[in-house]
Design an enzyme around this catalytic site. Structure first.
Site, PDB file in Angstrom:
ATOM      1  N   TYR A 116      35.457  82.358  49.757  1.00 29.88           N
ATOM      2  CA  TYR A 116      35.361  82.020  51.317  1.00 29.88           C
ATOM      3  C   TYR A 116      36.207  82.456  52.237  1.00 29.88           C
ATOM      4  CZ  TYR A 116      32.254  78.226  49.238  1.00 29.88           C
ATOM      5  OH  TYR A 116      31.300  77.509  48.523  1.00 29.88           O
ATOM      6  N   HIS A 121      24.029  80.319  56.629  1.00 30.62           N
ATOM      7  CA  HIS A 121      23.539  80.878  55.127  1.00 30.62           C
ATOM      8  C   HIS A 121      22.072  81.187  55.236  1.00 30.62           C
ATOM      9  CE1 HIS A 121      26.844  80.658  51.883  1.00 30.62           C
ATOM     10  NE2 HIS A 121      26.799  79.456  52.179  1.00 30.62           N
ATOM     11  N   GLU A 138      29.729  83.948  50.515  1.00 27.18           N
ATOM     12  CA  GLU A 138      30.608  82.708  51.135  1.00 27.18           C
ATOM     13  C   GLU A 138      31.404  83.157  52.467  1.00 27.18           C
ATOM     14  OE1 GLU A 138      29.724  79.773  51.002  1.00 27.18           O
ATOM     15  OE2 GLU A 138      28.299  79.359  49.416  1.00 27.18           O
ATOM     16  N   GLU A 160      23.090  75.124  50.834  1.00 22.80           N
ATOM     17  CA  GLU A 160      22.147  75.820  51.942  1.00 22.80           C
ATOM     18  C   GLU A 160      20.554  76.043  51.439  1.00 22.80           C
ATOM     19  OE1 GLU A 160      24.683  77.081  50.242  1.00 22.80           O
ATOM     20  OE2 GLU A 160      24.329  79.015  49.469  1.00 22.80           O
ATOM     21  N   ASN A 161      20.173  74.914  50.755  1.00 20.21           N
ATOM     22  CA  ASN A 161      18.571  75.098  50.304  1.00 20.21           C
ATOM     23  C   ASN A 161      17.699  75.624  51.279  1.00 20.21           C
ATOM     24  OD1 ASN A 161      19.422  74.433  47.183  1.00 20.21           O
ATOM     25  ND2 ASN A 161      19.600  72.416  48.201  1.00 20.21           N
ATOM     26  N   ASP A 171      31.390  77.990  37.553  1.00 15.05           N
ATOM     27  CA  ASP A 171      31.718  76.761  38.153  1.00 15.05           C
ATOM     28  C   ASP A 171      33.195  76.757  37.983  1.00 15.05           C
ATOM     29  OD1 ASP A 171      29.431  75.673  39.291  1.00 15.05           O
ATOM     30  OD2 ASP A 171      28.820  74.961  37.306  1.00 15.05           O
ATOM     31  N   HIS A 193      27.882  76.017  58.704  1.00 14.28           N
ATOM     32  CA  HIS A 193      27.979  76.833  57.745  1.00 14.28           C
ATOM     33  C   HIS A 193      26.795  76.998  56.836  1.00 14.28           C
ATOM     34  CE1 HIS A 193      30.275  78.195  54.092  1.00 14.28           C
ATOM     35  NE2 HIS A 193      29.540  77.576  53.471  1.00 14.28           N
ATOM     36  N   GLU A 194      26.044  76.080  56.705  1.00 16.18           N
ATOM     37  CA  GLU A 194      24.784  75.929  55.738  1.00 16.18           C
ATOM     38  C   GLU A 194      23.644  76.444  56.675  1.00 16.18           C
ATOM     39  OE1 GLU A 194      25.569  75.405  52.951  1.00 16.18           O
ATOM     40  OE2 GLU A 194      27.360  74.095  53.122  1.00 16.18           O
ATOM     41  N   GLY A 221      29.792  69.579  49.748  1.00 14.15           N
ATOM     42  CA  GLY A 221      29.686  69.109  51.209  1.00 14.15           C
ATOM     43  C   GLY A 221      28.147  69.392  51.643  1.00 14.15           C
TER      44      GLY A 221
HETATM   45  N1  BES Z   1      26.925  77.200  48.609  1.00 13.19           N
HETATM   46  C1  BES Z   1      27.813  76.398  48.700  1.00 13.19           C
HETATM   47  C2  BES Z   1      27.930  75.463  48.065  1.00 13.19           C
HETATM   48  C3  BES Z   1      27.940  75.972  46.418  1.00 13.19           C
HETATM   49  C4  BES Z   1      28.948  76.826  46.191  1.00 13.19           C
HETATM   50  C5  BES Z   1      27.331  75.166  45.549  1.00 13.19           C
HETATM   51  C6  BES Z   1      28.963  77.195  44.748  1.00 13.19           C
HETATM   52  C7  BES Z   1      27.223  75.468  43.979  1.00 13.19           C
HETATM   53  C8  BES Z   1      28.300  76.477  43.745  1.00 13.19           C
HETATM   54  C9  BES Z   1      27.921  75.651  50.270  1.00 13.19           C
HETATM   55  O1  BES Z   1      27.267  76.539  51.120  1.00 13.19           O
HETATM   56  C10 BES Z   1      29.224  75.474  50.703  1.00 13.19           C
HETATM   57  O2  BES Z   1      30.053  76.256  50.787  1.00 13.19           O
HETATM   58  N2  BES Z   1      29.667  74.106  51.029  1.00 13.19           N
HETATM   59  C11 BES Z   1      30.880  73.987  51.350  1.00 13.19           C
HETATM   60  C12 BES Z   1      30.924  73.698  52.736  1.00 13.19           C
HETATM   61  C13 BES Z   1      31.869  74.603  53.623  1.00 13.19           C
HETATM   62  C14 BES Z   1      31.712  74.423  55.041  1.00 13.19           C
HETATM   63  C15 BES Z   1      32.766  75.385  53.272  1.00 13.19           C
HETATM   64  C16 BES Z   1      31.429  72.467  50.730  1.00 13.19           C
HETATM   65  O3  BES Z   1      30.425  72.148  49.956  1.00 13.19           O
HETATM   66  O4  BES Z   1      32.422  71.913  51.018  1.00 13.19           O
HETATM   67 ZN    ZN Z   2      28.811  78.099  51.432  1.00 17.63          ZN
END
Ligand code: BES
Ligand code: ZN
Length: 592
Positions: free
Chosen positions: A374, A290, A309, A262-263, A366, A286-287, A259
């Site tokens: 989260y 971060h 998270e 957070e680069n 992964d 959210h991002e 989604g």
């Molecule tokens: N940092 C994460 C994305 C991520 C997590 C990439 C683990 C690779 C490995 C990002 O901040 C995130 O949590 N994105 C969520 C959005 C959110 C509102 C919970 C997503 O992608 O759905």
């Molecule tokens: Zn996140």
């Protein structure tokens, strides 16, 4: 030897790099990056140095002024990749490595023009979290090490490069190529390295925030995220001055597997957030959050991922509450509860993956990824907040950020700090149950509102015939409809589906959370009228959060299983490698 991170060859007895100088040549024909990286140590070092690599072709390792030095690539581990051991001569301050990325570098997705909005130029983007930076750059690929960086990126003329860094000029090279320079003065963990190259245009949203996207979507993106400065101000009110100078965003093509990511200085976002009604901007909250929780105070390894998270989900809902009120935050917690329950169900035979303090030796991060760090994490943070009171907790959060800014910490460091600043609080909320026990403690905070209760009652009465009134249907905001759909029984009848689509016009929804929730219900009901829309979504969108439930629900009937296999065969070349793996694992779990 001491390896503090089970997902890296980094050895704590060895020196840490402090800064990287990168030269990246982006070759769309070969789908490779030709790279030169200089690791700066900022002092004289010597002895063995272990770096992470995966699929990289190493051409040479040199010490400037000294010439080539010996190196050795270890055996390939399926998760970690290959250790690059360098024998560093005395008095070395920097090491230069010349290399090329592999054809299936997991960090990189190379898109054909047809996979972009404009359909005229190719596109490249990176996704380094969790441990994919090593497929793009040889480095100490662990958040225990933080590096500043500068980069020169050489791309075809007409394309634009952006990075998780500040822009530092660009120039036409005259040979059909264009050079972009970047600098990231603050030290970041390797998983925050990021690059994207494509036909890009930007719109300013405030003096410090702009959004990048393909020309075809940039106006929609600018409208959707117009409120970002207000969000930054609210976040600053909670956590202190924004620490990264600019907050820019990039809207990626639909195959982006997350989604948001957070680069720093350049949040990456899925285009599925462009709902047309600003209803999905919680992902931006959210991002953005971060920027403090994660990028400023970072987990020391994936075993402590909840520190990133869990805190960020809590922070996101805190920002949401200030912007849109208690009711909106309660809906956010309800959506999180559903995600948490789904993840607990998915890992019911692997309870060790449902604790916050994880043990991930030999496990691909992964594969351990779920909503548990989260949502269980956020509930622990909220429990601490409720225990000591909001005001005291916010003061504590500020102290926490000050104490650990630009460092990477473990759960133990966090607990020691809480023990000192909020004595007794960890014990009072039974933190150990969150950290080391599977499932969710019964005592965890409950988030309710009148509206949420009404929605829950309606949904739980569905099977006995209760239906939302015309008035409710007209009044519900997207988040309310989403929660209602999430709370419906998973197995609906065909006539239930007809009713829902007729009354809520679900098939045409631009809000992908609603659309996907609906299509998941429809797939589970074997509801044929939804198949064309399902196919469309699965062929276009690569966001794992959507692919997992959709392909999962398609597994319930012979006819939908055949449909899923057929769609996957057509869609999989366009999916990101990470998404492809997730769908494969879902399809493999189908009954034969
Ligand atoms: N940092 C994460 C994305 C991520 C997590 C990439 C683990 C690779 C490995 C990002 O901040 C995130 O949590 N994105 C969520 C959005 C959110 C509102 C919970 C997503 O992608 O759905
Ligand atoms: Zn996140």
């Amino acid at each position: 030897m001491h390896r503090p991170d089970p997902h890296s060859h980094y050895d704590a007895a060895q020196p840490k790099a402090r800064r990287l100088r990168l030269k990246l040549g982006v070759d769309f024909a070969d789908k490779r990056i030709a790279g030169d990286v200089v690791l700066e140590f900022g002092r004289a070092i010597a002895g063995p140095l272990d770096l992470d690599t995966k699929g990289l072709e190493i051409h040479s390792v040199q010490v400037p002024g000294h010439g080539p030095i010996p190196w050795d690539l270890g055996e390939a581990d399926p998760i970690l990749g290959q250790r690059l051991r360098i024998e560093v001569p005395e008095e070395t301050t920097e090491i230069a490595i010349s290399y090329r990325t592999g054809v299936d570098a997991m960090a990189l997705q190379w898109l054909e023009p047809e996979q972009t909005e404009g359909k005229v130029a190719p596109y490249l983007f990176s996704q380094c979290q969790q441990i994919h930076a090593r497929t793009m750059v040889p480095c100490q690929d662990t958040p225990v090490v933080r590096v500043a960086y500068q980069a020169e990126v050489n791309v075809p003329e007409g394309l634009t490069a952006v990075m998780s860094a500040g822009p530092a000029g660009d120039e036409a090279l005259g040979n059909g190529r264009h050079l972009y320079r970047f600098t990231m003065p603050q030290p970041i963990p390797s998983y925050l390295l990021a690059l994207a190259v494509g036909r890009l245009e930007a719109r300013d949203l405030s003096p410090r925030a702009r959004v990048w996207a393909e020309p075809e979507t940039v106006a929609a993106a600018a409208w959707e995220f117009a409120g970002v400065e207000d969000m930054i101000l609210k976040a600053e009110g909670l956590f202190g001055p924004y620490p990264w100078d600019r907050y820019d965003m990039l809207v990626l093509p639909p195959s982006f597997p997350y989604g948001g990511m957070e680069n720093p200085r350049m949040t990456f976002l899925t285009p599925t957030l462009l709902a047309g009604d600003r209803s999905l901007v919680d992902v931006v909250a959210h991002e953005l959050a971060h920027s403090w929780t994660g990028n400023l105070v970072t987990n020391a390894s994936m075993e402590h991922f909840w520190l990133n998270e869990g805190f960020t989900v809590w922070a996101e809902r805190r920002i949401l509450r200030i912007l849109h009120g208690e009711g909106a935050a309660a809906l956010g917690w309800a959506m999180g509860q559903k995600a948490l329950e789904d993840s607990l169900e998915r890992f019911k035979d692997q309870p060790e993956l449902t604790v916050l303090r994880m043990h991930l030796e030999g496990i691909d991060p992964d594969d351990a990824f779920s909503s548990i760090p989260y949502e269980k994490g956020a509930r622990l943070v909220a429990a601490l907040e409720q225990e000591v009171g909001e005001e005291r907790f916010l003061r504590f959060i500020r102290e926490y950020m000050d104490a650990f800014r630009f460092t990477s910490i473990t759960t133990e460091q966090f607990c020691t700090f809480v023990g000192a600043k909020l004595p007794g609080a960890l014990e009072a909320v039974n933190a150990k149950a969150y950290l080391d026990k599977p499932g969710l403690p019964d005592s965890s905070p409950k988030f309710r509102s009148v509206q949420l209760d009404a929605i829950s009652t309606l949904a739980s009465g569905w099977s006995s015939g209760s239906r939302p009134s015309a008035q409710q249907i007209a009044a519900w905001k997207p988040a309310e409809l989403q929660v209602f759909l999430q709370k419906l029984p998973r197995q609906l009848s065909q006539s239930d589906c007809v009713w829902l689509d007729e009354h809520f016009q679900l098939m045409g929804r631009g809000n992908h959370e609603i659309l996907v929730e609906w299509l998941t219900l429809a797939a589970a009901a074997d509801y044929e009228p939804a198949f064309p829309r399902l196919r469309e979504v699965l062929l276009r969108v690569g966001r794992m959060k959507f692919l997992r439930p959709l392909y999962g629900a398609l597994g319930l009937h012979a006819r939908t299983r055949a449909l899923a296999r057929e769609i996957f065969a057509a869609a999989s070349p366009g999916y990101h490698g990470l998404s492809r793996r997730v769908v494969q694992s879902v399809l493999e779990a189908y009954p034969a």
